[in-house]
Design an enzyme around this catalytic site. Structure first.
Site, PDB file in Angstrom:
ATOM      1  CG  HIS A 185     -18.919 -18.164 -14.468  1.00 50.43           C
ATOM      2  ND1 HIS A 185     -18.543 -18.104 -15.778  1.00 50.43           N
ATOM      3  CD2 HIS A 185     -18.063 -17.358 -13.798  1.00 50.43           C
ATOM      4  CE1 HIS A 185     -17.501 -17.299 -15.908  1.00 50.43           C
ATOM      5  NE2 HIS A 185     -17.177 -16.833 -14.720  1.00 50.43           N
ATOM      6  CE  LYS A 208     -11.840 -10.193 -17.361  1.00 48.76           C
ATOM      7  NZ  LYS A 208     -12.535 -10.767 -16.185  1.00 48.76           N
ATOM      8  NE  ARG A 262     -11.214 -18.511 -11.212  1.00 57.67           N
ATOM      9  CZ  ARG A 262     -11.291 -17.701 -12.234  1.00 57.67           C
ATOM     10  NH1 ARG A 262     -11.363 -18.193 -13.457  1.00 57.67           N
ATOM     11  NH2 ARG A 262     -11.272 -16.393 -12.069  1.00 57.67           N
ATOM     12  CB  SER A 289     -14.482 -16.661 -19.491  1.00 57.47           C
ATOM     13  OG  SER A 289     -15.546 -16.765 -18.586  1.00 57.47           O
TER      14      SER A 289
END
Ligand code: ADP
Length: 159
Positions: A17, A41, A90, A128
């Site tokens: 990030h 989430k 990504r 994360s």
């Protein structure tokens, strides 16, 4: 004055990030990192904790602002009169979802352009959730999160 919004969960912020944030600060006058509340989430850190970690991690970057919002991204975008939404990519696996989100936001607000920055090669695997899994089993996360918040994240996630 060009303003970009970089939204995400940041649960917690990682080096991946931070790389996107610092690259975005060179492209825009102001970058707002927006901790977005995603009702679907599940999260490990509270919104306040995620914001505090982001503030520490970005303290050396002048044109960054940290905020949170629990509504529709596009409403926040309009309120701030922002120019661009920034996303990090990504791998191809990120692409389909991000593409859908970019299309949806454009339907809701015709002027909302999403710009994708590709992850740096050393961060393509980093998420994360991976950081959380390693930290929960007392693994070493020092290479994955900013130095200044490494201990804090480690202590918080230790079981
Ligand atoms: P995640 O929970 O998947 O780590 P977030 O919702 O916090 O991700 O991600 C916010 C934004 O940051 C998304 O656009 C995501 O693709 C991007 N991002 C996440 N991890 C990385 C990374 N390692 N490198 C580049 N971009 C990333």
């Amino acid at each position: 004055m060009r303003t970009a919004i970089y939204p995400g969960s940041f649960d917690p912020v990682t080096n991946g990030h931070l790389d996107i944030i610092s690259r975005a600060t060179k492209l825009f006058d102001k970058v707002i990192v927006l901790v977005s509340v995603n009702p679907i989430k599940p999260s490990s850190f509270s919104i306040q904790e995620r914001k505090e970690l982001l503030i520490k991690a970005t303290s050396s970057l002048e044109n960054v602002e940290i905020d949170s919002y629990d509504g529709l991204l596009i409403d926040y975008f309009n309120q701030k009169k922002a120019d661009v939404i920034i996303k990090g990519l990504r791998a191809m696996s990120d692409f389909e979802y991000e593409f859908q989100m970019a299309m949806a936001n454009k339907k809701l607000q015709g002027e909302a352009e999403t710009i994708f920055l590709t992850a740096s090669s050393e961060n393509t695997f980093l998420s994360s959730s991976m950081v959380k899994q390693i930290a929960m089993f007392n693994g070493d996360i020092s290479a994955f999160v900013p130095n200044c918040i490494h201990e804090q994240i480690k202590l918080r996630l230790k079981r």
